[in-house]
Write an enzyme that holds these catalytic residues in place. Structure first.
Site, PDB file in Angstrom:
ATOM      1  N   MET A  32      -0.236  11.404   0.014  1.00  0.00           N
ATOM      2  CA  MET A  32      -1.186  12.510   0.137  1.00  0.00           C
ATOM      3  C   MET A  32      -1.685  12.610   1.582  1.00  0.00           C
ATOM      4  SD  MET A  32      -3.149  12.792  -3.462  1.00  0.00           S
ATOM      5  CE  MET A  32      -4.306  11.467  -3.233  1.00  0.00           C
ATOM      6  N   HIS A  39       1.022   3.171   4.216  1.00  0.00           N
ATOM      7  CA  HIS A  39       2.074   4.181   4.028  1.00  0.00           C
ATOM      8  C   HIS A  39       3.295   3.853   4.901  1.00  0.00           C
ATOM      9  CE1 HIS A  39      -1.684   6.723   3.297  1.00  0.00           C
ATOM     10  NE2 HIS A  39      -1.042   6.830   2.146  1.00  0.00           N
ATOM     11  N   GLN A  63      -4.389  15.685  -9.737  1.00  0.00           N
ATOM     12  CA  GLN A  63      -4.700  14.282 -10.024  1.00  0.00           C
ATOM     13  C   GLN A  63      -6.132  13.913  -9.657  1.00  0.00           C
ATOM     14  OE1 GLN A  63      -1.517  12.900  -7.246  1.00  0.00           O
ATOM     15  NE2 GLN A  63      -2.954  11.261  -6.780  1.00  0.00           N
ATOM     16  N   GLN A 155      -0.571   2.983 -11.117  1.00  0.00           N
ATOM     17  CA  GLN A 155       0.270   4.140 -10.789  1.00  0.00           C
ATOM     18  C   GLN A 155       1.753   3.752 -10.801  1.00  0.00           C
ATOM     19  OE1 GLN A 155      -0.591   7.332  -7.793  1.00  0.00           O
ATOM     20  NE2 GLN A 155       0.676   6.045  -6.500  1.00  0.00           N
TER      21      GLN A 155
HETATM   22  P1  AMP Z   1      -1.655   7.946  -1.251  1.00  0.00           P
HETATM   23  O1  AMP Z   1      -1.399   8.768  -0.025  1.00  0.00           O
HETATM   24  O2  AMP Z   1      -2.940   7.224  -1.230  1.00  0.00           O
HETATM   25  O3  AMP Z   1      -1.374   8.691  -2.515  1.00  0.00           O
HETATM   26  O4  AMP Z   1      -0.570   6.781  -1.202  1.00  0.00           O
HETATM   27  C1  AMP Z   1       0.798   7.044  -1.042  1.00  0.00           C
HETATM   28  C2  AMP Z   1       1.563   5.776  -1.310  1.00  0.00           C
HETATM   29  O5  AMP Z   1       1.153   4.771  -0.387  1.00  0.00           O
HETATM   30  C3  AMP Z   1       1.309   5.223  -2.717  1.00  0.00           C
HETATM   31  O6  AMP Z   1       2.519   4.697  -3.235  1.00  0.00           O
HETATM   32  C4  AMP Z   1       0.303   4.138  -2.453  1.00  0.00           C
HETATM   33  O7  AMP Z   1       0.310   3.115  -3.416  1.00  0.00           O
HETATM   34  C5  AMP Z   1       0.779   3.613  -1.106  1.00  0.00           C
HETATM   35  N1  AMP Z   1      -0.312   2.914  -0.431  1.00  0.00           N
HETATM   36  C6  AMP Z   1      -1.582   3.333  -0.270  1.00  0.00           C
HETATM   37  N2  AMP Z   1      -2.329   2.381   0.323  1.00  0.00           N
HETATM   38  C7  AMP Z   1      -1.502   1.324   0.529  1.00  0.00           C
HETATM   39  C8  AMP Z   1      -1.670   0.021   1.096  1.00  0.00           C
HETATM   40  N3  AMP Z   1      -2.848  -0.378   1.569  1.00  0.00           N
HETATM   41  N4  AMP Z   1      -0.608  -0.790   1.157  1.00  0.00           N
HETATM   42  C9  AMP Z   1       0.601  -0.389   0.669  1.00  0.00           C
HETATM   43  N5  AMP Z   1       0.821   0.817   0.125  1.00  0.00           N
HETATM   44  C10 AMP Z   1      -0.206   1.664   0.047  1.00  0.00           C
END
Ligand code: AMP
Length: 284
Positions: A32, A39, A63, A155
């Site tokens: 997102m 990321h 969501q 998730q």
């Molecule tokens: P989001 O943009 O928050 O929806 O996250 C996108 C992806 O990045 C999802 O698969 C999250 O689980 C992963 N993600 C977010 N924060 C972290 C983190 N601190 N370490 C590893 N992966 C992450």
């Protein structure tokens, strides 16, 4: 780096790639935006394992179960695109909301019971929104491997379930949580923490580590481990635990005894920002 705005163009990009050379593989990192090192760790792994890497950046309205959370979610698209270029992402898929959800769209995906506990209880409809958008994104990108962070533990479990139940031809890979130097899990929402709440938020990894240490020392009783976490969080006036659950790593069924691998998942309000985190509890 290609910037792609419609599912049709995205599909076409992958199709052309595979027509050129059917042995090429595509890794996909859905996000997102408001990108951070968490990321980018997914991008690094995708680049290591695949010929091409696609990232999507889409703040998915379905969501969010609070309009305020959606409105205040950080949006930093030009910085994000620069980070993608620097990280060597090959294509970024940035669809508009009305392209992903045109007028009249009503179909949603219900992942069932795996989506009803923890985040599902406290954020009704959240995982239906996640499952629906992830399936739509997978359909557009057609990747070989999709990468997700264990930071959002439930998730990943929900997505594995959906991919398996719908026979989707993609491999789901999950990677460890990347943390700040003081242990706080990186999250796009961390920028919304006030300085005081940011300090208080350190209690989250501290509390999880306390449970990990107790489990390593031989404590098997999930109630005792849970109470130890709640006690640690209670020291911080700005922190309020929404849930602390000790669950099976695949089914997410709640455990009373930590006999094999288990995962402790928490959601904690730090002042007005809600954060989630988790750690594996190992007994050996
Ligand atoms: P989001 O943009 O928050 O929806 O996250 C996108 C992806 O990045 C999802 O698969 C999250 O689980 C992963 N993600 C977010 N924060 C972290 C983190 N601190 N370490 C590893 N992966 C992450």
């Amino acid at each position: 780096m290609e910037i792609i705005e419609t599912p049709e163009q995205m599909c076409q990009w992958t199709r052309e790639l595979k027509t050129r050379d059917s042995s090429l593989t595509v890794g996909f990192v859905p996000t997102m935006g408001a990108l951070h090192a968490g990321h980018l760790s997914l991008v690094s792994e995708s680049k290591r394992r695949n010929s091409k890497t696609v990232m999507s950046i889409f703040v998915n309205p379905t969501q969010f179960n609070s309009a305020e959370d959606f409105d205040t979610y950080p949006r930093t698209l030009s910085d994000d695109l620069q980070k993608c270029r620097d990280a060597g992402v090959d294509a970024v898929f940035v669809p508009r909301t009305d392209v992903m959800y045109p007028d009249g769209a009503t179909t949603t995906i219900d992942p069932g019971s795996i989506a009803e506990s923890m985040e599902g209880t406290h954020r009704p409809g959240h995982f239906s929104g996640v499952a629906t958008i992830v399936v739509k994104l997978l359909h557009a990108v057609q990747p070989d491997i999709a990468y997700f962070g264990e930071k959002d533990f439930q998730q990943v479990a929900v997505i594995r379930r959906v991919v398996s139940d719908l026979d989707l031809a993609v491999h789901v890979e999950s990677l460890p949580t990347i943390r700040e130097s003081d242990g706080l899990a990186m999250s796009s929402r961390n920028v919304r923490l006030s300085p005081a709440a940011r300090i208080a938020a350190r209690a989250i990894p501290r509390a999880l580590h306390r449970a990990v240490d107790l489990a390593v020392a031989g404590e098997r009783n999930a109630h005792i481990l849970r109470d130890a976490i709640l006690d640690e969080l209670a020291y911080e006036k700005l922190c309020r635990a929404e849930y602390v659950e000790i669950v099976h790593p695949v089914t997410l069924a709640p455990l009373t005894s930590v006999d094999a691998d288990a995962v402790v998942c928490v959601a904690v309000w730090c002042d007005d920002v809600r954060l989630i985190d988790n750690m594996h509890l190992r007994t050996h």
